[in-house]
Motif scaffolding. Structure first.
Motif, PDB file in Angstrom:
ATOM      1  N   ARG A 221       0.751  -1.215   0.021  1.00 30.48           N
ATOM      2  CA  ARG A 221       0.031   0.034  -0.073  1.00 30.48           C
ATOM      3  C   ARG A 221       0.879   1.307   0.017  1.00 30.48           C
ATOM      4  O   ARG A 221       0.470   2.172  -0.635  1.00 30.48           O
ATOM      5  CB  ARG A 221      -0.872   0.015   1.428  1.00 30.48           C
ATOM      6  CG  ARG A 221      -1.793   1.150   1.420  1.00 30.48           C
ATOM      7  CD  ARG A 221      -2.774   0.977   2.424  1.00 30.48           C
ATOM      8  NE  ARG A 221      -3.539   2.442   2.368  1.00 30.48           N
ATOM      9  CZ  ARG A 221      -4.427   2.740   3.126  1.00 30.48           C
ATOM     10  NH1 ARG A 221      -4.883   1.803   3.944  1.00 30.48           N
ATOM     11  NH2 ARG A 221      -5.178   3.808   3.059  1.00 30.48           N
ATOM     12  N   TYR A 222       1.936   1.185   0.804  1.00 28.08           N
ATOM     13  CA  TYR A 222       2.665   2.387   0.827  1.00 28.08           C
ATOM     14  C   TYR A 222       3.511   2.626  -0.625  1.00 28.08           C
ATOM     15  O   TYR A 222       3.728   3.810  -0.883  1.00 28.08           O
ATOM     16  CB  TYR A 222       3.931   2.198   2.012  1.00 28.08           C
ATOM     17  CG  TYR A 222       4.738   3.467   2.186  1.00 28.08           C
ATOM     18  CD1 TYR A 222       4.272   4.522   2.900  1.00 28.08           C
ATOM     19  CD2 TYR A 222       5.925   3.500   1.541  1.00 28.08           C
ATOM     20  CE1 TYR A 222       5.037   5.614   2.853  1.00 28.08           C
ATOM     21  CE2 TYR A 222       6.830   4.535   1.631  1.00 28.08           C
ATOM     22  CZ  TYR A 222       6.565   5.687   2.422  1.00 28.08           C
ATOM     23  OH  TYR A 222       6.807   6.675   2.649  1.00 28.08           O
ATOM     24  N   ARG A 223       3.914   1.590  -1.117  1.00 29.55           N
ATOM     25  CA  ARG A 223       4.401   1.559  -2.526  1.00 29.55           C
ATOM     26  C   ARG A 223       3.609   2.239  -3.507  1.00 29.55           C
ATOM     27  O   ARG A 223       3.853   3.063  -4.399  1.00 29.55           O
ATOM     28  CB  ARG A 223       4.764   0.393  -3.052  1.00 29.55           C
ATOM     29  CG  ARG A 223       6.232  -0.021  -2.214  1.00 29.55           C
ATOM     30  CD  ARG A 223       6.803  -1.335  -3.022  1.00 29.55           C
ATOM     31  NE  ARG A 223       8.300  -1.709  -2.575  1.00 29.55           N
ATOM     32  CZ  ARG A 223       8.554  -2.679  -1.773  1.00 29.55           C
ATOM     33  NH1 ARG A 223       7.577  -3.449  -1.565  1.00 29.55           N
ATOM     34  NH2 ARG A 223       9.693  -2.930  -1.371  1.00 29.55           N
ATOM     35  N   ILE A 224       2.387   2.060  -3.476  1.00 30.06           N
ATOM     36  CA  ILE A 224       1.271   2.400  -4.474  1.00 30.06           C
ATOM     37  C   ILE A 224       1.032   4.045  -3.985  1.00 30.06           C
ATOM     38  O   ILE A 224       1.017   4.632  -5.052  1.00 30.06           O
ATOM     39  CB  ILE A 224      -0.013   1.496  -4.370  1.00 30.06           C
ATOM     40  CG1 ILE A 224       0.166   0.208  -4.822  1.00 30.06           C
ATOM     41  CG2 ILE A 224      -1.173   2.351  -4.803  1.00 30.06           C
ATOM     42  CD1 ILE A 224      -0.911  -0.782  -4.553  1.00 30.06           C
ATOM     43  N   GLU A 225       1.131   4.212  -2.875  1.00 29.66           N
ATOM     44  CA  GLU A 225       0.656   5.693  -2.441  1.00 29.66           C
ATOM     45  C   GLU A 225       1.977   6.504  -2.953  1.00 29.66           C
ATOM     46  O   GLU A 225       1.600   7.730  -3.482  1.00 29.66           O
ATOM     47  CB  GLU A 225       0.397   5.720  -1.018  1.00 29.66           C
ATOM     48  CG  GLU A 225      -0.992   5.233  -0.313  1.00 29.66           C
ATOM     49  CD  GLU A 225      -0.668   5.210   0.884  1.00 29.66           C
ATOM     50  OE1 GLU A 225       0.348   5.528   1.800  1.00 29.66           O
ATOM     51  OE2 GLU A 225      -1.985   4.884   1.825  1.00 29.66           O
ATOM     52  N   THR A 226       3.121   6.124  -2.921  1.00 33.05           N
ATOM     53  CA  THR A 226       4.317   6.865  -3.043  1.00 33.05           C
ATOM     54  C   THR A 226       4.219   6.908  -4.656  1.00 33.05           C
ATOM     55  O   THR A 226       4.652   7.848  -5.177  1.00 33.05           O
ATOM     56  CB  THR A 226       5.544   6.006  -2.503  1.00 33.05           C
ATOM     57  OG1 THR A 226       5.377   5.925  -1.102  1.00 33.05           O
ATOM     58  CG2 THR A 226       6.729   6.848  -2.893  1.00 33.05           C
ATOM     59  N   ALA A 227       3.918   5.814  -5.505  1.00 32.53           N
ATOM     60  CA  ALA A 227       3.970   5.942  -6.740  1.00 32.53           C
ATOM     61  C   ALA A 227       2.886   6.917  -7.189  1.00 32.53           C
ATOM     62  O   ALA A 227       3.230   7.674  -8.329  1.00 32.53           O
ATOM     63  CB  ALA A 227       3.527   4.545  -7.446  1.00 32.53           C
ATOM     64  N   VAL A 228       1.664   6.955  -6.625  1.00 32.63           N
ATOM     65  CA  VAL A 228       0.700   7.983  -6.910  1.00 32.63           C
ATOM     66  C   VAL A 228       1.345   9.472  -6.856  1.00 32.63           C
ATOM     67  O   VAL A 228       1.229  10.175  -7.739  1.00 32.63           O
ATOM     68  CB  VAL A 228      -0.367   7.735  -6.255  1.00 32.63           C
ATOM     69  CG1 VAL A 228      -1.473   8.917  -6.487  1.00 32.63           C
ATOM     70  CG2 VAL A 228      -1.366   6.401  -6.722  1.00 32.63           C
ATOM     71  N   LYS A 229       2.063   9.404  -5.851  1.00 32.22           N
ATOM     72  CA  LYS A 229       2.565  10.946  -5.466  1.00 32.22           C
ATOM     73  C   LYS A 229       3.756  11.292  -6.583  1.00 32.22           C
ATOM     74  O   LYS A 229       3.736  12.344  -6.947  1.00 32.22           O
ATOM     75  CB  LYS A 229       3.295  10.918  -4.114  1.00 32.22           C
ATOM     76  CG  LYS A 229       2.173  10.859  -3.011  1.00 32.22           C
ATOM     77  CD  LYS A 229       2.801  10.658  -1.547  1.00 32.22           C
ATOM     78  CE  LYS A 229       1.660  10.612  -0.742  1.00 32.22           C
ATOM     79  NZ  LYS A 229       2.483  10.382   0.703  1.00 32.22           N
ATOM     80  N   ALA A 230       4.400  10.312  -6.931  1.00 31.88           N
ATOM     81  CA  ALA A 230       5.586  10.338  -8.137  1.00 31.88           C
ATOM     82  C   ALA A 230       4.787  10.666  -9.455  1.00 31.88           C
ATOM     83  O   ALA A 230       5.303  11.404 -10.080  1.00 31.88           O
ATOM     84  CB  ALA A 230       6.213   9.184  -8.175  1.00 31.88           C
ATOM     85  N   ALA A 231       3.696  10.022  -9.654  1.00 35.88           N
ATOM     86  CA  ALA A 231       2.985  10.358 -10.987  1.00 35.88           C
ATOM     87  C   ALA A 231       2.677  11.746 -10.932  1.00 35.88           C
ATOM     88  O   ALA A 231       2.492  12.565 -11.800  1.00 35.88           O
ATOM     89  CB  ALA A 231       1.838   9.455 -10.934  1.00 35.88           C
ATOM     90  N   VAL A 232       2.231  12.158  -9.465  1.00 43.24           N
ATOM     91  CA  VAL A 232       1.578  13.675  -9.596  1.00 43.24           C
ATOM     92  C   VAL A 232       2.638  14.639  -9.859  1.00 43.24           C
ATOM     93  O   VAL A 232       2.405  15.423 -10.501  1.00 43.24           O
ATOM     94  CB  VAL A 232       0.736  13.981  -8.288  1.00 43.24           C
ATOM     95  CG1 VAL A 232       0.426  15.240  -8.106  1.00 43.24           C
ATOM     96  CG2 VAL A 232      -0.465  13.117  -8.264  1.00 43.24           C
ATOM     97  N   LEU A 233       3.789  14.203  -9.405  1.00 45.64           N
ATOM     98  CA  LEU A 233       4.949  15.187  -9.541  1.00 45.64           C
ATOM     99  C   LEU A 233       5.430  15.339 -11.033  1.00 45.64           C
ATOM    100  O   LEU A 233       5.713  16.301 -11.521  1.00 45.64           O
ATOM    101  CB  LEU A 233       5.999  14.729  -8.570  1.00 45.64           C
ATOM    102  CG  LEU A 233       6.081  15.130  -6.861  1.00 45.64           C
ATOM    103  CD1 LEU A 233       7.122  14.317  -6.357  1.00 45.64           C
ATOM    104  CD2 LEU A 233       6.004  16.587  -7.025  1.00 45.64           C
ATOM    105  N   ILE A 234       5.287  14.071 -11.461  1.00 51.30           N
ATOM    106  CA  ILE A 234       5.740  13.753 -12.820  1.00 51.30           C
ATOM    107  C   ILE A 234       4.843  14.727 -13.847  1.00 51.30           C
ATOM    108  O   ILE A 234       5.201  15.537 -14.783  1.00 51.30           O
ATOM    109  CB  ILE A 234       5.996  12.678 -13.467  1.00 51.30           C
ATOM    110  CG1 ILE A 234       7.223  11.857 -12.563  1.00 51.30           C
ATOM    111  CG2 ILE A 234       6.072  12.460 -14.887  1.00 51.30           C
ATOM    112  CD1 ILE A 234       7.208  10.255 -12.941  1.00 51.30           C
ATOM    113  N   GLY A 235       3.638  14.485 -13.617  1.00 54.07           N
ATOM    114  CA  GLY A 235       2.592  15.451 -14.224  1.00 54.07           C
ATOM    115  C   GLY A 235       2.589  16.764 -14.107  1.00 54.07           C
ATOM    116  O   GLY A 235       2.604  17.565 -15.176  1.00 54.07           O
ATOM    117  N   LEU A 236       2.752  17.277 -12.894  1.00 53.93           N
ATOM    118  CA  LEU A 236       2.946  18.763 -12.702  1.00 53.93           C
ATOM    119  C   LEU A 236       4.152  19.169 -13.364  1.00 53.93           C
ATOM    120  O   LEU A 236       4.150  20.252 -13.860  1.00 53.93           O
ATOM    121  CB  LEU A 236       2.782  18.949 -11.165  1.00 53.93           C
ATOM    122  CG  LEU A 236       1.582  19.025 -10.472  1.00 53.93           C
ATOM    123  CD1 LEU A 236       1.912  19.064  -9.092  1.00 53.93           C
ATOM    124  CD2 LEU A 236       0.882  20.020 -10.822  1.00 53.93           C
TER     125      LEU A 236
END
Length: 135
Positions: free
Chosen positions: A74-89
């Motif tokens: 779950r932590y890895r998924i949450e971190t991957a989502v945060k990373a995707a948001v950073l990449i998108g921004l």
């Protein structure tokens, strides 16, 4: 774990530095040298400070998730989502030329690269770091 206010203060400083760095290109040409110097220092400080804070936050928050395999996933998924948001921004901000280097996408990619390394034992990380140093 109790809240570490020093991290909040550092994040606030990093955000303020980033705002100054992104608004500095719009300053008039006759800006005093002290303002220009402060802008350059803050511009050079903001991105490394964000990277440092991301690393510290990962280390502190991943400690809670290391209790069970399900919590780790779950932590890895949450971190991957945060990373995707950073990449998108980062990509969106990079499309608009502001005269400032946008590093959010690089920070997001760095987060994705660290995902497989998050819960490794220190000895394994040391061996990996030594091997990468030799390369």
């Amino acid at each position: 774990m109790s809240r570490l206010y020093v991290l909040d203060a550092a994040r606030g400083f990093a955000v303020a530095a980033m705002v100054i760095a992104h608004t500095a290109p719009f300053l008039p040409d006759r800006t005093p040298r002290a303002v220009t110097y402060a802008e350059e220092v803050l511009n050079d400080l903001a991105a490394p400070l964000f990277a440092l804070l991301i690393g510290i936050t990962l280390a502190l928050t991943s400690e809670r998730a290391s209790e069970s395999p399900r919590a780790r996933a779950r932590y890895r998924i949450e971190t991957a989502v945060k990373a995707a948001v950073l990449i998108g921004l980062g990509i969106v901000l990079g499309l608009t030329y502001s005269g400032v280097a946008v590093v959010l996408d690089y920070l997001g990619v760095t987060l994705l690269i660290t995902l497989p390394l998050l819960f490794l034992r220190p000895k394994v990380l040391f061996v990996l770091a030594a091997a990468l140093t030799v390369l």
